[in-house]
Structures are given as C-alpha cells and as structure tokens.
Motif scaffolding. Structure first.
Motif, PDB file in Angstrom:
ATOM      1  N   GLN A 347       0.995  -1.173  -0.052  1.00  0.00           N
ATOM      2  CA  GLN A 347      -0.075  -0.097  -0.131  1.00  0.00           C
ATOM      3  C   GLN A 347       0.613   1.367   0.077  1.00  0.00           C
ATOM      4  O   GLN A 347       0.495   2.231  -0.677  1.00  0.00           O
ATOM      5  N   LEU A 350       3.484   0.720  -3.812  1.00  0.00           N
ATOM      6  CA  LEU A 350       3.000   0.853  -5.069  1.00  0.00           C
ATOM      7  C   LEU A 350       2.614   2.255  -5.560  1.00  0.00           C
ATOM      8  O   LEU A 350       2.711   2.357  -6.870  1.00  0.00           O
ATOM      9  N   PRO A 351       1.755   2.875  -4.896  1.00  0.00           N
ATOM     10  CA  PRO A 351       1.437   4.355  -5.589  1.00  0.00           C
ATOM     11  C   PRO A 351       2.813   5.118  -5.981  1.00  0.00           C
ATOM     12  O   PRO A 351       2.648   5.960  -6.911  1.00  0.00           O
ATOM     13  N   ALA A 354       4.182   3.591  -9.074  1.00  0.00           N
ATOM     14  CA  ALA A 354       3.059   3.953 -10.278  1.00  0.00           C
ATOM     15  C   ALA A 354       3.099   5.118 -10.889  1.00  0.00           C
ATOM     16  O   ALA A 354       2.780   5.556 -12.140  1.00  0.00           O
ATOM     17  N   TYR A 357       6.194   4.620 -12.885  1.00  0.00           N
ATOM     18  CA  TYR A 357       6.209   3.614 -13.607  1.00  0.00           C
ATOM     19  C   TYR A 357       4.745   2.950 -13.981  1.00  0.00           C
ATOM     20  O   TYR A 357       4.409   1.930 -13.092  1.00  0.00           O
ATOM     21  N   PRO A 358       3.754   3.668 -14.427  1.00  0.00           N
ATOM     22  CA  PRO A 358       2.375   3.281 -14.192  1.00  0.00           C
ATOM     23  C   PRO A 358       2.010   1.874 -14.755  1.00  0.00           C
ATOM     24  O   PRO A 358       0.957   1.230 -14.109  1.00  0.00           O
ATOM     25  N   ILE A 360       3.444  -0.594 -13.573  1.00  0.00           N
ATOM     26  CA  ILE A 360       3.340  -1.656 -12.383  1.00  0.00           C
ATOM     27  C   ILE A 360       2.221  -2.305 -12.165  1.00  0.00           C
ATOM     28  O   ILE A 360       2.109  -3.106 -11.392  1.00  0.00           O
ATOM     29  N   LYS A 361       1.013  -1.599 -12.363  1.00  0.00           N
ATOM     30  CA  LYS A 361      -0.273  -1.996 -12.015  1.00  0.00           C
ATOM     31  C   LYS A 361      -0.580  -3.416 -12.494  1.00  0.00           C
ATOM     32  O   LYS A 361      -1.602  -4.161 -12.389  1.00  0.00           O
ATOM     33  N   ASN A 362       0.219  -3.624 -13.595  1.00  0.00           N
ATOM     34  CA  ASN A 362      -0.020  -4.939 -14.555  1.00  0.00           C
ATOM     35  C   ASN A 362       0.616  -6.055 -13.549  1.00  0.00           C
ATOM     36  O   ASN A 362       0.496  -7.427 -14.053  1.00  0.00           O
ATOM     37  N   TRP A 363       1.521  -5.654 -12.815  1.00  0.00           N
ATOM     38  CA  TRP A 363       2.413  -6.683 -12.025  1.00  0.00           C
ATOM     39  C   TRP A 363       1.678  -7.341 -11.113  1.00  0.00           C
ATOM     40  O   TRP A 363       1.101  -6.636 -10.207  1.00  0.00           O
TER      41      TRP A 363
END
Length: 448
Positions: A347, A350-351, A354, A357-358, A360-363
């Motif tokens: 939590q 990740l923000p 992101a 490197y946006p 990163i939401k796919n990982w």
C-alpha cells in the motif's frame, strides 16, 4: 586444507566438526573446540568475522589477500542464518556512487573502484565454477545473474531534486557518468515512464547486483583464494563458515588474534555493545513482483532499473523487486514478512512506483523479504559507516583485539569493498591509524 560449512543444527550451541582432530562443542564448552588444522609447529593467526554479509565477506577476502604468505591463518565466519541472511541479502543491489540528496558520496571514487573489483572477482569465480562443474544443475543451483549492467535511471520529481541531480551530473565521476536526458530519451529507455519535469538522469555504468548470488560467489572466491595461498605459500590458509550465533563477544576471548564485528544492526544486540553504538535501526520491506503470463508487454531486456521515491530493481523482463519501506527503531531483523506487513508495504510502495512507472499495476505480487538496516549518524560528510577498535568498550586486558565494521545503512554495496580492505589492513597490522578519521570519530564523540 579442509573447508567446512556447518549446516543447520537443532542446538545452535553444539557445533559438529569434521577436522582430523575433531572435537564436538557442548553447550557448556567454549569456542576452544573450534580449531583449525594448520601447521602444528607454528600457531596460526586466527580471525573471527561475525556476519556473512557485504562487510563480513569483504573483510575476509582482504584478510586473505593482504596476509603474509609465511604465516598460517584461519578465518572463522559466524552467522546464525548463513550467507546473506541479514540486510545485505535483501538489499536492492543498485550500485552507484551518488545520493539524491547530496553531491557525490564521500570518497565515492575509491568506494566505486573497490566495489567493482570485488564484483569482478565474484563473477569470475562463478564463471569458473560453472565451466569446471560436472554437475548438470550447477547453474540452476547458483541461480542466474550476479550483476546486470543495464544502468539506472532517475526521473526528476521535484525542483529541489532536479537542482541536486543537475549538480551531480555536472560533477560526475569519469568512471560513472550521469547523463541528463529529456522525456523522449527517457521513454526510449523505459516505454511509458513518467517524467513530470521533462528531465531524467541516466547512469549507464551503474549496476544492478543480485545480493545473495554475489555474496555466495564472493564466499566461493574466498575459499579459492585460501586454497591458492595454501598451495603457493609456506603455510596453510583456511576459511570456515559456521552457521551459528555468537551471543556475546567475550565468548571468543583468548581464542582469536582478532574478532571483527560485521553484524550490521545486530551488533547493537550484543551485550557488550548494547546502547553504546550511535546507530538507529530501520526495517525495510522489499516486494517481489512478477508479470503474469497473459501480459505480452514485458519490461525491455536492456532497460535500466529505476530510482525514485520507490526503487525498481529489475531482475528480468518479467521479474522485479520494489522497495523499500522505512520502519525506524525496529528490533525485528527477521527476513520473514507476515502477510499483514507485506500488505501494508504494498500500500505504501505501489503508489510511489506507479507515479513514475504506471505499468506496475499489471504486475502481480509474489512475495516479500525484509532486513534490518543499521543507519549511522549524520556527519558533515554525510551518513558514514562506523569503523574502529572496540577494546575500550570491552574493558580489561584482552590478548584478542576487537574491531567494528558497521553502520553501512542503505549503501553497504558501495562502501563494503574499500572499507573492508582498509579495515583488514588495520587488523593485520594492529594499526587503527590506517582508517580514515571520519569513520572512527564516532567513538570519541561517544566518550565525550
């Protein structure tokens, strides 16, 4: 020469031994049972290195390298977890001589050069083992890369950092230059990268090191050097790694020529040093992420790792590590990360990732590890490690000399090579004056 790795033991105070004159340590016995099989005519120089991380293996390597060929030597390395079991083993591994907050780090050129030397030694050792190995799964057992030379990229995210990084770029080392690039150039390196101020800083010579693989290779290099020196010299050189804890320094009194404490944050847990070292502890959690198989757009093969409020240490096109959290004054040095702690770390991290490197939401999250850093005090030269003799802390008259190599903080990979060399030379010569005064002044301040 016989080198032994002591495997996990149900009773950590009982140490199995397999030398010719084998002795078994009972729970009431001393470290006198841990003996080397060196020349019987001349007692060996005996050194205990506490800690199997960056500091410990650097010191061990340089003790062997700079020792006299005419004298027998035995080095015992103690670590309750084993190779890379502490903060060194979970470090991000992003090797470069700069700081986002200050100019070139203290003695950055010397530190950078010596770190590259040790890295090359580790890589050459592992390559040699792979060529000579008759075991088909050797490469698998040794994992994959030790170092990726893909560089490091840092987008500027504030005007303050932009000014500092611009200054760094203008005064960068010839051996590790910083290139100032615009958004288009940065996105050519990492597609979809966010560059909010249209300025990023690229270090093409910076290196992404895999800490555990590097430490394992450096241990093997130390073994090979001990064998080589024993073959070419007049007396034996021995290196032994013991997977066991040392609960207090005075357990080792009388058994060693010198004891070098390289335990990182755990040094402060030793009763003789508790409350006496100007260190703060900081637990850091690192998240491991993997790109799912159904995602086709992978991280480019040669794209650099990324530094920002959170760093991305690239392990391959579909694997990366994301770090790190900062939990100050923690006393938890376990590498295990409970699910609640991992969720909290994600939590937080990740923000930050992101924002730069946006994708990163796919990982997908696959696990986490943690380590307890030993953070040194701030000085006019930055946050510098602690080196020096500990005899004044212990009191009494000891035939053994006690030394400290600690407080590497988050820059252990940069500092360990050069400072390990200096400390080994000081230990061998019993001359603390060989150490930079900036790194020993902490003790004088403590005494005042």
């Amino acid at each position: 020469m016989l080198s032994a790795f002591i495997s996990p033991n149900p009773n950590p105070r009982i140490l199995p031994w397999n030398l010719k004159s084998a002795a078994v340590m009972s729970s009431s016995s001393s470290f006198a049972s841990v003996r080397c099989a060196s020349s019987l005519s001349q007692p060996p120089l005996r050194y205990a290195v506490l800690g199997a991380g960056f500091a410990g293996f650097s010191v061990a390597w340089h003790l062997l390298q700079h020792s006299s060929k005419e004298l027998p030597m035995c080095i015992d390395i103690y670590d309750e977890v084993g190779i890379g079991g502490g903060a060194s083993g979970v470090a991000g591994g992003l090797l470069h001589p700069y700081s986002p907050k200050v100019k070139l780090l203290w003695r950055g050129a010397e530190c950078w050069s010596e770190s590259l030397k040790l890295l090359s030694i580790a890589e050459a050792t592992m390559a040699s083992k792979e060529l000579k190995s008759e075991t088909p799964d050797f490469a698998e057992n040794c994992d994959s890369f030790i170092a990726n030379r893909r560089g490091i990229l840092r987008p500027a995210i504030s005007l303050k950092h932009l000014n500092v990084l611009t200054d760094n770029a203008q005064n960068s080392l010839p051996c590790c230059k910083i290139e100032s690039i615009d958004r288009d150039a940065a996105q050519n390196l990492v597609p979809s990268l966010c560059v909010p101020l249209n300025s990023a800083f690229y270090m093409p010579e910076a290196i992404n090191v895999h800490p555990r693989r590097y430490l394992k290779a450096l241990y093997l290099a130390c073994q090979d050097l001990a064998n080589e020196l024993s073959t070419s010299g007049l007396n034996m050189k021995e290196l032994h790694l013991h997977k066991m804890s040392v609960n207090n320094l005075l357990e080792l009194a009388g058994e060693y020529t010198a004891v070098i404490v390289c335990l990182g944050a755990r040094a402060g847990f030793l009763p003789e040093l508790y409350g006496k070292l100007p260190l703060r502890t900081c637990r850091g959690v690192v998240a491991h992420l993997q790109l799912p198989d159904d995602i086709s757009e992978v991280y480019p093969d040669h794209a650099p790792s990324i530094l920002s409020d959170a760093w991305l240490s690239i392990q391959g096109p579909r694997n990366l590590q994301l770090g790190s959290t900062w939990e100050w004054n923690s006393r938890n040095y376990s590498s295990h990360v409970p699910s609640e702690e991992a969720s909290k770390a994600l939590q937080e991290l990740l923000p930050k990732a992101a924002a730069i490197y946006p994708a990163i939401k796919n990982w997908a999250f696959t696990g986490a590890s943690a380590g307890l850093r030993a953070m040194p005090p701030l000085t006019p030269d930055g946050s510098l490690p602690l080196l020096g003799c500990l005899d004044d802390f212990l009191g009494g008259n000891h035939t053994c000399k006690y030394w400290l190599f600690g407080g590497l903080g988050s820059r252990g990979l940069l500092y360990h090579g050069w400072l390990g060399k200096l400390l080994a030379q000081a230990v061998l010569s019993c001359n603390e004056d060989l150490l930079p005064s900036e790194l020993t002044s902490w003790r004088n301040k403590k005494e005042r």
